[in-house]
Write an enzyme that holds these catalytic residues in place. Structure first.
Site, mmCIF file in Angstrom:
data_model
loop_
_atom_site.group_PDB
_atom_site.id
_atom_site.type_symbol
_atom_site.label_atom_id
_atom_site.label_comp_id
_atom_site.label_asym_id
_atom_site.label_seq_id
_atom_site.Cartn_x
_atom_site.Cartn_y
_atom_site.Cartn_z
ATOM 1 N N ASP A 114 -13.245 -60.927 63.260
ATOM 2 C CA ASP A 114 -13.651 -62.313 63.318
ATOM 3 C C ASP A 114 -13.617 -61.753 64.775
ATOM 4 O OD1 ASP A 114 -14.277 -65.236 62.906
ATOM 5 O OD2 ASP A 114 -12.861 -65.260 64.392
ATOM 6 N N GLU A 154 -15.503 -57.958 58.539
ATOM 7 C CA GLU A 154 -15.095 -59.617 58.513
ATOM 8 C C GLU A 154 -15.543 -59.849 59.893
ATOM 9 O OE1 GLU A 154 -16.208 -62.769 56.032
ATOM 10 O OE2 GLU A 154 -17.396 -61.436 55.613
ATOM 11 N N HIS A 207 -13.475 -64.373 53.709
ATOM 12 C CA HIS A 207 -13.109 -63.828 54.603
ATOM 13 C C HIS A 207 -11.937 -63.510 55.645
ATOM 14 C CE1 HIS A 207 -14.408 -64.301 59.238
ATOM 15 N NE2 HIS A 207 -13.193 -65.394 59.636
#
EC number: 3.8.1.5
Length: 311
Positions: free
Chosen positions: A107, A131, A272
């Site tokens: 992230d 991700e 995610h």
């Protein structure tokens, strides 16, 4: 069933007058795990055990997140990318990570880690990413429901959604994990954001910084800068792709990320927060990748005396 207990012991370091939390276990070349929004070092609890014995394991909580302190007098201009970067990079400096750092990124931890690597190219042994915020995005790079959510977060409604209703923790987080998070796990994720209002500000500032359609320009510039470097860097990379994924699910994004040289790709089940669905596969892949890096380092060291004697 994935474990819900945190990994290791949290330690604290004062950075710019604020106490920041981190895990720092064992010795050797550092393997640095960096979370994004709205998580913390807790995200890595079931991944970290697979890397024991491979070096120094470091996982930091971003400012205002996890067990790190909140900022004083925060508001709409707080907890944005550059402020987060200042705190995290100062913490990494204080921890003296050494000169053979392997970064494990997710992230916004991806953007931060790529940015740090671009600034410290000679100190990076390898990069594992999954991700991550890694490419300037367009609205149609998101699934429709995710795009709709981001439009709301970036509008005046965002304050009500997040600061009052805690939407990122109560809605977004569990919705992009394939399994159902246990109540004990949710307690850990909720803990930094129990108080309505500014305590939840980090989880609103981050989605407003996602580089979408050229905005915010100052974040897009950072991502374009490290993206140019990643496109040519031979530093070993491991891309752990989530299937089906969320922010790296569209082919345009995948094509860019897959073009980076000296990279291995594996696929694991996940949307995610893939660490919550595929921790064992992720941990095993990281361990194998680090062992390969270490083996290459040993070969290089063994070859160096032979080259010197030949000269």
């Amino acid at each position: 069933m994935p474990g819900s207990e945190p990994y290791g012991r949290l330690q604290y370091r004062e950075i710019n007058g604020k106490r920041m939390a981190y895990i720092d276990e064992a010795r050797g070349d550092a393997i640095v795990f960096q979370h994004g929004n709205p998580s913390s070092s807790y995200l890595w609890r079931n991944v970290l055990p697979h890397t024991e014995g491979l070096g120094r394991l470091v996982a930091c909580d971003l400012i205002g997140m996890g067990a790190s302190d909140k900022l004083d007098g925060s508001g709409p201009d707080s907890y944005h990318y550059h402020e987060n970067r200042d705190y995290l990079f100062a913490l990494w400096d204080a921890l003296d990570l050494g000169d053979r750092v392997t970064l494990v990124l997710h992230d916004w931890g991806g953007a931060l880690g790529f940015d740090w690597a671009n600034r410290h190219r000679d100190r990076v042994a390898g990069i594992v990413h999954m991700e991550t915020v890694s490419v300037p995005m367009e609205w149609d790079d998101f699934p429709d429901e995710v795009a709709q959510m981001f439009r709301g977060l970036r509008s005046p409604q965002g304050e009500e959604m997040v600061l009052e209703n805690n939407a990122f923790i109560e809605g977004v987080l569990p919705s992009i994990v394939m399994r159902t998070l246990s109540e004990e796990e949710m307690i850990h994720y909720r803990r930094p954001f129990l108080n309505a209002g500014e305590d939840r500000r980090p989880t609103l500032s981050w989605p407003r910084d996602v580089p979408l359609a050229g905005e915010p320009a100052e974040v897009v510039a950072v991502i374009e800068d490290f993206g140019e470097w990643l496109a040519t860097s031979d530093i070993p990379k491991l891309f752990i792709r989530a299937d089906p994924g969320v922010i790296q699910g569209k082919q345009r994004i995948l094509d860019i990320v897959r073009s980076w040289p000296n990279q291995t790709e594996i696929t694991v089940p996940g949307t995610h927060f893939l660490q919550e669905d595929s921790a064992d596969q992720i941990g095993e892949a990281i361990a194998s990748f680090v062992r390969e890096i270490r083996a290459g380092d040993n070969l290089h060291r063994e070859a160096a005396p032979e080259m010197n004697s030949a000269s």
